[in-house]
Structure formats: C-alpha cells, structure tokens
Design a protein around this motif. Structure first.
Motif, PDB file in Angstrom:
ATOM      1  N   SER A  27       0.808  -1.222   0.000  1.00  0.00           N
ATOM      2  CA  SER A  27       0.000   0.000   0.000  1.00  0.00           C
ATOM      3  C   SER A  27       0.836   1.264   0.000  1.00  0.00           C
ATOM      4  CB  SER A  27      -0.899   0.024   1.240  1.00  0.00           C
ATOM      5  OG  SER A  27      -1.810  -1.042   1.214  1.00  0.00           O
ATOM      6  N   GLN A  54      -6.365  -2.163  -5.461  1.00  0.00           N
ATOM      7  CA  GLN A  54      -7.458  -1.581  -4.691  1.00  0.00           C
ATOM      8  C   GLN A  54      -7.136  -0.118  -4.423  1.00  0.00           C
ATOM      9  OE1 GLN A  54      -8.036  -2.434  -0.365  1.00  0.00           O
ATOM     10  NE2 GLN A  54      -9.945  -3.354  -1.096  1.00  0.00           N
ATOM     11  N   THR A  55      -8.145   0.738  -4.569  1.00  0.00           N
ATOM     12  CA  THR A  55      -8.025   2.148  -4.218  1.00  0.00           C
ATOM     13  C   THR A  55      -9.078   2.441  -3.164  1.00  0.00           C
ATOM     14  OG1 THR A  55      -7.280   2.679  -6.457  1.00  0.00           O
ATOM     15  CG2 THR A  55      -8.023   4.518  -5.100  1.00  0.00           C
ATOM     16  N   VAL A  56      -8.663   3.081  -2.059  1.00  0.00           N
ATOM     17  CA  VAL A  56      -9.568   3.343  -0.945  1.00  0.00           C
ATOM     18  C   VAL A  56      -9.557   4.830  -0.593  1.00  0.00           C
ATOM     19  CG1 VAL A  56     -10.053   2.879   1.497  1.00  0.00           C
ATOM     20  CG2 VAL A  56      -9.198   1.043   0.020  1.00  0.00           C
ATOM     21  N   TYR A  57     -10.756   5.398  -0.516  1.00  0.00           N
ATOM     22  CA  TYR A  57     -10.954   6.726   0.053  1.00  0.00           C
ATOM     23  C   TYR A  57     -11.700   6.502   1.356  1.00  0.00           C
ATOM     24  CZ  TYR A  57     -13.245  11.157   1.014  1.00  0.00           C
ATOM     25  OH  TYR A  57     -13.715  12.278   1.641  1.00  0.00           O
ATOM     26  N   SER A  58     -11.127   6.917   2.470  1.00  0.00           N
ATOM     27  CA  SER A  58     -11.696   6.616   3.786  1.00  0.00           C
ATOM     28  C   SER A  58     -12.879   7.493   4.165  1.00  0.00           C
ATOM     29  CB  SER A  58     -10.609   6.743   4.863  1.00  0.00           C
ATOM     30  OG  SER A  58      -9.621   5.760   4.643  1.00  0.00           O
ATOM     31  N   GLY A  65     -16.878   7.173   2.580  1.00  0.00           N
ATOM     32  CA  GLY A  65     -15.731   6.513   1.971  1.00  0.00           C
ATOM     33  C   GLY A  65     -16.156   5.611   0.823  1.00  0.00           C
ATOM     34  N   ASP A  66     -15.181   5.156   0.060  1.00  0.00           N
ATOM     35  CA  ASP A  66     -15.455   4.267  -1.069  1.00  0.00           C
ATOM     36  C   ASP A  66     -14.217   3.425  -1.344  1.00  0.00           C
ATOM     37  OD1 ASP A  66     -16.981   3.150  -3.105  1.00  0.00           O
ATOM     38  OD2 ASP A  66     -16.421   4.669  -4.571  1.00  0.00           O
ATOM     39  N   THR A  67     -14.454   2.234  -1.871  1.00  0.00           N
ATOM     40  CA  THR A  67     -13.375   1.315  -2.236  1.00  0.00           C
ATOM     41  C   THR A  67     -13.618   0.812  -3.649  1.00  0.00           C
ATOM     42  OG1 THR A  67     -13.099   0.599   0.054  1.00  0.00           O
ATOM     43  CG2 THR A  67     -12.240  -0.874  -1.644  1.00  0.00           C
ATOM     44  N   ASP A  69     -12.065  -2.081  -6.266  1.00  0.00           N
ATOM     45  CA  ASP A  69     -11.185  -3.239  -6.464  1.00  0.00           C
ATOM     46  C   ASP A  69     -11.135  -3.581  -7.945  1.00  0.00           C
ATOM     47  OD1 ASP A  69     -10.395  -4.491  -3.764  1.00  0.00           O
ATOM     48  OD2 ASP A  69     -12.521  -4.055  -3.512  1.00  0.00           O
TER      49      ASP A  69
END
Length: 76
Positions: A27, A54-58, A65-67, A69
């Motif tokens: 990461s 994977q990109t994650v915005y918390s 938030g959003d993920t 994959d």
C-alpha cells in the motif's frame, strides 16, 4: 501505472484528498492533485500474472468513503 480520479456525489473533483492505493498487498497513500487525480507507477517483477489492485478513500465529515477493487492483467 495506474490512476484514480476522486469525485464527490455531484461530480466535482476532490483535490488535496488522501487515497490509499494497494497493489498485490503493498500500500501507498497518495494525495489527489488539482484535477482530483492520484497516480502511481509501479514496476512488477516475476512471471506475468493477474494483479489485484485496490483504491480506498476513507471518507471525511462530509463524504462517505469508497473502495474500488480491480484485477489487472500483466501484459508484459
């Protein structure tokens, strides 16, 4: 390389926002630029195979938030 553009519900870009990009378990936290984009260049080694990204915005006080994959084909 890979890139992600972060937008809020109304479609406006979200500049200066941290996102975490993960490729095959490694990461990196990046900050979106003025266009709402965060990008990463990675060098892959070993035999070609499908990589999991994977990109994650918390999220924050105003945004959920959003993920995202993805499985990426190694086309070396």
């Amino acid at each position: 390389g890979r890139a992600a553009t972060l937008r809020e519900g109304e479609g406006n870009v979200m500049a200066g926002t941290p996102v975490t990009m993960t490729l095959d378990g490694a990461s990196t936290t990046l900050t979106t630029d003025a266009s709402g984009e965060a990008s990463q260049t990675v060098k892959v080694t070993g035999k070609p195979h499908t990589h999991h990204a994977q990109t994650v915005y918390s999220g924050d006080a105003s945004h959920s938030g959003d993920t995202n994959d993805q499985d990426l084909a190694d086309q070396r």
